[in-house]
Design a protein around this motif. Structure first.
Motif, PDB file in Angstrom:
ATOM      1  N   ASN A  42      10.089  -5.716  -6.000  1.00  0.00           N
ATOM      2  CA  ASN A  42      10.614  -4.627  -6.362  1.00  0.00           C
ATOM      3  C   ASN A  42      11.633  -3.992  -5.559  1.00  0.00           C
ATOM      4  O   ASN A  42      11.769  -4.396  -4.283  1.00  0.00           O
ATOM      5  CB  ASN A  42       9.617  -3.802  -7.376  1.00  0.00           C
ATOM      6  N   SER A  44      10.724  -0.999  -3.986  1.00  0.00           N
ATOM      7  CA  SER A  44       9.833   0.037  -3.302  1.00  0.00           C
ATOM      8  C   SER A  44       9.977  -0.060  -1.901  1.00  0.00           C
ATOM      9  O   SER A  44      10.246  -1.299  -1.170  1.00  0.00           O
ATOM     10  CB  SER A  44       8.299  -0.150  -3.595  1.00  0.00           C
ATOM     11  N   ASN A 158      -1.432   2.681  -6.454  1.00  0.00           N
ATOM     12  CA  ASN A 158      -0.714   3.705  -6.980  1.00  0.00           C
ATOM     13  C   ASN A 158      -0.364   4.799  -5.830  1.00  0.00           C
ATOM     14  O   ASN A 158      -0.879   6.036  -6.300  1.00  0.00           O
ATOM     15  CB  ASN A 158      -1.131   4.189  -8.167  1.00  0.00           C
ATOM     16  N   LYS A 163       5.824   2.555  -4.632  1.00  0.00           N
ATOM     17  CA  LYS A 163       6.312   2.640  -6.324  1.00  0.00           C
ATOM     18  C   LYS A 163       7.922   2.451  -6.210  1.00  0.00           C
ATOM     19  O   LYS A 163       8.850   2.954  -5.157  1.00  0.00           O
ATOM     20  CB  LYS A 163       6.336   4.320  -6.555  1.00  0.00           C
ATOM     21  N   ASP A 164       8.436   1.611  -7.176  1.00  0.00           N
ATOM     22  CA  ASP A 164       9.674   1.049  -7.529  1.00  0.00           C
ATOM     23  C   ASP A 164      10.631   2.431  -7.988  1.00  0.00           C
ATOM     24  O   ASP A 164      10.216   2.899  -8.985  1.00  0.00           O
ATOM     25  CB  ASP A 164       9.748  -0.028  -8.362  1.00  0.00           C
ATOM     26  N   THR A 167      12.177   1.198 -11.478  1.00  0.00           N
ATOM     27  CA  THR A 167      11.341   1.269 -12.684  1.00  0.00           C
ATOM     28  C   THR A 167      10.249   2.473 -12.918  1.00  0.00           C
ATOM     29  O   THR A 167       9.706   2.508 -13.725  1.00  0.00           O
ATOM     30  CB  THR A 167      10.757  -0.019 -12.812  1.00  0.00           C
ATOM     31  N   ASN A 168      10.042   2.996 -11.738  1.00  0.00           N
ATOM     32  CA  ASN A 168       8.955   3.753 -11.551  1.00  0.00           C
ATOM     33  C   ASN A 168       7.468   3.290 -11.957  1.00  0.00           C
ATOM     34  O   ASN A 168       6.582   3.802 -12.236  1.00  0.00           O
ATOM     35  CB  ASN A 168       9.129   5.101 -12.442  1.00  0.00           C
ATOM     36  N   GLU A 169       7.675   2.017 -11.643  1.00  0.00           N
ATOM     37  CA  GLU A 169       6.196   1.253 -11.568  1.00  0.00           C
ATOM     38  C   GLU A 169       5.780   0.639 -10.261  1.00  0.00           C
ATOM     39  O   GLU A 169       6.481   0.952  -9.157  1.00  0.00           O
ATOM     40  CB  GLU A 169       6.406   0.110 -12.576  1.00  0.00           C
ATOM     41  N   TYR A 170       4.551   0.025 -10.264  1.00  0.00           N
ATOM     42  CA  TYR A 170       4.001  -0.478  -8.902  1.00  0.00           C
ATOM     43  C   TYR A 170       3.994  -1.939  -9.017  1.00  0.00           C
ATOM     44  O   TYR A 170       3.338  -2.391  -9.909  1.00  0.00           O
ATOM     45  CB  TYR A 170       2.572   0.459  -8.754  1.00  0.00           C
ATOM     46  N   LYS A 174       3.134  -5.345 -13.121  1.00  0.00           N
ATOM     47  CA  LYS A 174       3.873  -4.685 -14.409  1.00  0.00           C
ATOM     48  C   LYS A 174       5.463  -5.417 -14.515  1.00  0.00           C
ATOM     49  O   LYS A 174       5.963  -5.491 -15.496  1.00  0.00           O
ATOM     50  CB  LYS A 174       4.067  -3.508 -13.937  1.00  0.00           C
ATOM     51  N   ASN A 175       5.776  -5.913 -13.386  1.00  0.00           N
ATOM     52  CA  ASN A 175       7.181  -6.625 -13.428  1.00  0.00           C
ATOM     53  C   ASN A 175       7.310  -7.851 -14.315  1.00  0.00           C
ATOM     54  O   ASN A 175       8.056  -8.533 -14.835  1.00  0.00           O
ATOM     55  CB  ASN A 175       7.764  -6.921 -11.969  1.00  0.00           C
ATOM     56  N   LYS A 178       6.945  -7.700 -18.147  1.00  0.00           N
ATOM     57  CA  LYS A 178       8.376  -7.435 -18.876  1.00  0.00           C
ATOM     58  C   LYS A 178       8.843  -8.990 -19.436  1.00  0.00           C
ATOM     59  O   LYS A 178       9.018  -9.809 -19.009  1.00  0.00           O
ATOM     60  CB  LYS A 178       9.260  -6.947 -18.145  1.00  0.00           C
TER      61      LYS A 178
END
Length: 178
Positions: A42, A44, A158, A163-164, A167-170, A174-175, A178
């Protein structure tokens, strides 16, 4: 030009090339789990540190067999170069984005190259000096960082550095969903 200087120049160029390629390898290889261990999964800051760490680790290993066996401070010097380069990226990124309020891709890319040059230059200066430290500590440090990169790819805390910003994800989990 001496052998150490030639190797450090080679190492700098190779790290810049490999680090740039590692930015794209995860997606290029179809989000392969093995590739994720050493490629950015990602956008981050943590994942971008992989682009620096793994190529520098590789050139440290290669360099050890090329010149390091004859230089008692080689491993310590290269480890400090890696830590300095990683620290530069973190400090520079959070300082400039804190001041201007956003990240600028050109500055991020340029800071990667500056970090590589800074880390490799410091390594060179230390290798060619009377600096000494414990190689066991250097090797242990590299192993701990290696383990952290792999573990935190799949079990991401977290915390802001993970944090990416896109996408605001970690992390990777989570990637993959999708």
């Amino acid at each position: 030009m001496d052998k150490i200087k030639k190797y450090q120049i080679f190492s700098t160029i190779l790290v810049c090339i490999l680090g740039t390629l590692l930015h794209f390898t995860y997606k290029f290889f179809g989000r392969n789990i093995f590739i994720a261990s050493f490629s950015a999964v990602n956008e981050s800051v943590w994942e971008h540190l992989k682009l620096l760490f793994f190529p520098m680790l590789l050139t440290t290993i290669i360099g050890y067999f090329y010149i390091g066996k004859n230089e008692p401070n080689f491993l310590c010097s290269k480890t400090l170069g890696i830590l300095t380069a990683m620290s530069f990226i973190i400090i520079f990124f959070y300082t400039y984005t804190g001041i201007i309020g956003k990240s600028i891709i050109f500055i991020d890319i340029a800071s990667f190259f500056v970090a590589v040059i800074l880390g490799e230059y410091l390594s060179y200066r230390l290798i060619t000096s009377n600096f000494m430290c414990n190689n066991i500590i250097a090797i242990s440090t590299l192993i701990i960082i290696l383990i952290c990169f792999i573990v935190f790819t799949f079990f991401t805390p977290n915390i802001g550095i993970f944090k990416d910003p896109v996408t605001n994800e970690y992390g990777i989990i989570k990637n993959i969903e999708k």
